[in-house]
Design an enzyme around this catalytic site. Structure first.
Site, PDB file in Angstrom:
ATOM      1  N   LEU A  84       0.781  -1.237   0.000  1.00  0.00           N
ATOM      2  CA  LEU A  84       0.000   0.000   0.000  1.00  0.00           C
ATOM      3  C   LEU A  84       0.816   1.293   0.000  1.00  0.00           C
ATOM      4  CD1 LEU A  84      -2.915  -1.056   2.359  1.00  0.00           C
ATOM      5  CD2 LEU A  84      -2.634  -1.387  -0.108  1.00  0.00           C
ATOM      6  N   HIS A 103      -3.737  -4.207  -9.389  1.00  0.00           N
ATOM      7  CA  HIS A 103      -4.708  -3.274  -8.823  1.00  0.00           C
ATOM      8  C   HIS A 103      -6.097  -3.908  -8.931  1.00  0.00           C
ATOM      9  CE1 HIS A 103      -6.064   0.610  -7.445  1.00  0.00           C
ATOM     10  NE2 HIS A 103      -7.071   0.487  -8.284  1.00  0.00           N
TER      11      HIS A 103
HETATM   12  C1  GAR Z   1      -5.532  -7.370  -3.461  1.00  0.00           C
HETATM   13  O1  GAR Z   1      -6.881  -7.365  -3.858  1.00  0.00           O
HETATM   14  C2  GAR Z   1      -4.733  -6.387  -4.307  1.00  0.00           C
HETATM   15  O2  GAR Z   1      -5.213  -6.247  -5.616  1.00  0.00           O
HETATM   16  C3  GAR Z   1      -4.931  -5.118  -3.542  1.00  0.00           C
HETATM   17  O3  GAR Z   1      -4.835  -5.490  -2.190  1.00  0.00           O
HETATM   18  C4  GAR Z   1      -5.380  -6.811  -2.052  1.00  0.00           C
HETATM   19  C5  GAR Z   1      -4.439  -7.628  -1.196  1.00  0.00           C
HETATM   20  O4  GAR Z   1      -4.992  -8.872  -0.852  1.00  0.00           O
HETATM   21  N1  GAR Z   1      -3.944  -4.129  -3.904  1.00  0.00           N
HETATM   22  C6  GAR Z   1      -4.184  -2.830  -3.912  1.00  0.00           C
HETATM   23  O5  GAR Z   1      -5.254  -2.350  -3.578  1.00  0.00           O
HETATM   24  C7  GAR Z   1      -3.012  -1.968  -4.382  1.00  0.00           C
HETATM   25  N2  GAR Z   1      -3.448  -0.648  -4.690  1.00  0.00           N
HETATM   26  P1  GAR Z   1      -4.082 -10.015  -0.223  1.00  0.00           P
HETATM   27  O6  GAR Z   1      -3.283  -9.386   0.929  1.00  0.00           O
HETATM   28  O7  GAR Z   1      -5.050 -11.039   0.302  1.00  0.00           O
HETATM   29  O8  GAR Z   1      -3.198 -10.549  -1.288  1.00  0.00           O
END
Ligand code: GAR
Length: 186
Positions: A84, A103
């Site tokens: 993030l 994303h």
């Molecule tokens: C995922 O959905 C990813 O696409 C998003 O965070 C989530 C993490 O899930 N990323 C963003 O929003 C980046 N801007 P996880 O920790 O279960 O892999």
């Protein structure tokens, strides 16, 4: 052998999925998981999967070369998997065209600062969108702005809540992210 550094801030389900995908592939190896949050669920997964991890603080990331130096020793490619923070310029310069992000929406919609994780799905729900999806892209010095490599869509029903939207997006992430990483850096 291509050494992948995985960056994560939260639960790390994509980290585990990427790990599983490459576990039988001798061309790629997960070098280390880089994490900015000492309480993140991804660190439990690292212990269970026997993955090395490095946890760093804000000033170590943005005002020192601690992470960059470590990356230069350990990794060829940086994979953001639910990370993030913005990537600082010193890392972008050294790893130019070697940083990839996923994303959880169809960029350029729902991108930019503050648009991450559930915030994205809430915004999609508020706008009553009939579809959402994933965008896999190269990373530059701006949020969610680098060249798009791949997108995939999923349709939404008016009855889908935020959790259902998140689940549909996660399914696309698990299906495509490892394959696109493999294709992009082979
Ligand atoms: C995922 O959905 C990813 O696409 C998003 O965070 C989530 C993490 O899930 N990323 C963003 O929003 C980046 N801007 P996880 O920790 O279960 O892999």
């Amino acid at each position: 052998m291509i050494r992948l550094a995985l960056f994560a801030s939260g639960s790390g389900s994509n980290v585990e999925n990427i790990y599983n995908y490459f576990s039988n592939n001798t061309n790629f190896i997960i070098s280390k998981v880089y994490c900015n949050n000492a309480n993140a669920g991804v660190l439990e997964r690292c212990k269970r999967l026997n993955l090395k991890s490095l946890v760093f603080k804000r000033h170590e990331f943005f005002e020192s070369s601690l992470v960059l130096k470590d990356l230069i020793e350990t990794s060829d490619v940086i994979v953001l998997a639910g990370f993030l923070w913005k990537i600082p310029e010193n890392i972008i310069q050294v790893f130019s065209d070697k940083i990839i992000n996923i994303h959880p929406a169809l960029l350029p919609k729902y991108g930019g600062k503050g648009m991450y994780g559930m915030n994205v799905h809430k915004a999609v729900k508020e706008n009553n969108d009939a579809e959402t999806g994933i965008t896999i892209h190269f990373v530059n010095e701006k949020y969610d702005d680098g060249a798009i490599i791949f997108q995939a869509k999923t349709s939404l029903k008016p009855s889908d809540g935020i959790e259902e939207i998140a689940q549909k997006v996660h399914e696309l992430e698990y299906k495509y992210y490892p394959k696109i990483i493999e294709q992009t850096f082979s």
